[in-house]
Design an enzyme around this catalytic site. Structure first.
Site, PDB file in Angstrom:
ATOM      1  CD  GLU A  26      -2.462  -1.499   2.575  1.00 19.94           C
ATOM      2  OE1 GLU A  26      -2.374  -0.640   3.469  1.00 19.94           O
ATOM      3  OE2 GLU A  26      -2.988  -2.611   2.761  1.00 19.94           O
ATOM      4  CD  GLU A  57      -3.756  -4.947   5.106  1.00 18.14           C
ATOM      5  OE1 GLU A  57      -3.401  -3.754   5.004  1.00 18.14           O
ATOM      6  OE2 GLU A  57      -4.953  -5.313   5.080  1.00 18.14           O
ATOM      7  CE1 TYR A  83      -3.647  -0.582  10.373  1.00 22.32           C
ATOM      8  CE2 TYR A  83      -2.523   0.053   8.350  1.00 22.32           C
ATOM      9  CZ  TYR A  83      -3.193   0.399   9.506  1.00 22.32           C
ATOM     10  OH  TYR A  83      -3.410   1.718   9.780  1.00 22.32           O
ATOM     11  CG  HIS A 126      -1.701   3.243  13.204  1.00 21.09           C
ATOM     12  ND1 HIS A 126      -2.982   3.495  13.619  1.00 21.09           N
ATOM     13  CD2 HIS A 126      -1.709   3.345  11.844  1.00 21.09           C
ATOM     14  CE1 HIS A 126      -3.745   3.760  12.565  1.00 21.09           C
ATOM     15  NE2 HIS A 126      -2.997   3.671  11.479  1.00 21.09           N
TER      16      HIS A 126
END
Length: 334
Positions: A26, A57, A83, A126
């Site tokens: 990405e 993913e 992710y 994150h």
């Protein structure tokens, strides 16, 4: 170089060295990655070798498995390690088992790069440290560098490896280690030996730990950001500790661990991930099994807490001077 520049240099080196190396994920193409790790690579090597993917993913890693079986050396990026969970089935059921299931007819030379850990105020989605999940899977290798020099050499070795490698990059030290445990850049980083990165090709063998500093009072086992935190805390306390940067969690350099613990008689394990079932638990078990008659005190472990990642309290969540200092004091007292 800082770690971002070293990773970019490793990708550039390997793409120039081997036309089968492809980079995708990405925003890694035109934009050069959210942290700029793949900056300018698409311009240099073209859109067929450096390209953007949908936010998928499972598809990213699944495509990498097919590419690897076909003969390419894919280096997919998962934008944040948080992710990666939708792609676990492809990693565990396909990539990790491909060599065994095909009786060696196919291999999976995949290097999955991903930033991990906290330190950038990224919140719960994150900032996670999922490394223990991968060390549990037979067929996967797990690598975590702590310096730019190691980041480049280990990434080159990972790309050249014929088995799948999870390459986790501690984003808290992407631009150089923080000054100990505080949220400020280290003033000494540019003169630090870890920042000196040779030009061109070199590799660091997977499965070999690095002795950060030698000592006699205790052995400290750490990786990634925690190597620098341990250095700072122990230097401030004036403790003659031996610090091992594991570099590769699996395969683990157990010989280096044994040699150090047998010399010092004491062991402290530090990692940022949650405590329960973290990789530190495996380290404690291995040291207990292999070094029991050399131990002079119970093994200490300083980790993150068993809680969801606390956005506003992340600097309290990290192992830091107070909790590491308390563990060091307990070891020195015994």
């Amino acid at each position: 170089m800082n770690m971002i520049e070293a990773i970019n240099d490793a990708l550039d080196t390997m793409m120039g060295h081997d036309p089968d190396v492809v980079v995708f994920g990405e925003d890694v193409g035109y934009f050069g990655g959210v942290f700029r790790a793949s900056a300018n690579l698409q311009k240099k090597y073209g859109k067929s070798r450096v390209f953007d993917t949908p936010i998928n993913e499972c598809g990213i890693i699944g495509a990498a498995v097919g590419m690897a079986a076909y003969g390419l050396r894919p280096v997919p990026e998962i934008q944040f390690a948080d992710y990666i969970y939708p792609g676990l089935d492809q990693l565990i059921s396909e990539a990790a088992r491909l060599r065994y299931r095909s009786a060696g007819e196919f291999t999976a030379p995949i290097t999955v790069r991903s930033p991990f850990g906290g330190g950038i105020f990224g919140g719960q989605t994150h900032s996670q440290s999922p490394e223990a999940l991968f060390t549990h899977v037979s067929g996967l290798k797990t690598v975590i560098p702590a310096t730019p020099h190691d980041a480049k050499g280990l990434l080159i070795a990972a790309i050249e490896d014929n088995d799948p490698v999870i390459f986790l990059e501690p984003k808290r030290i992407y631009n150089g280690p923080f000054d100990g445990y505080y949220d400020r850049p280290s003033k000494t980083w540019k003169n630090h030996e870890g920042g000196q990165v040779p030009e061109g090709y070199y590799s660091i063998p997977l499965g070999k730990a690095r002795t950060v500093r030698e000592g006699a009072a205790m052995t400290v086992l750490a990786y990634g950001t925690m190597v620098h935190v341990a250095e700072s805390v122990l230097a401030e306390k004036g403790v003659d500790a031996e610090i091992l940067d594991l570099r590769t969690l699996w395969p683990l350099d157990i010989e280096a661990v044994e040699k150090s613990v047998e010399k010092t008689g004491k062991c402290l394990v530090i990692h940022e991930a949650t405590r329960t079932s973290g990789f530190g638990a495996e380290l404690v078990s291995l040291v207990q099994e292999r070094c029991f008659y050399h131990l002079e005190a119970p093994i200490e472990r300083v980790t993150g807490f068993d809680t969801p990642y606390p956005h506003s309290l992340e600097w309290a969540y990290f192992p830091g001077p107070v909790r590491i200092g308390e563990a060091v004091d307990r070891l020195l007292k015994d």
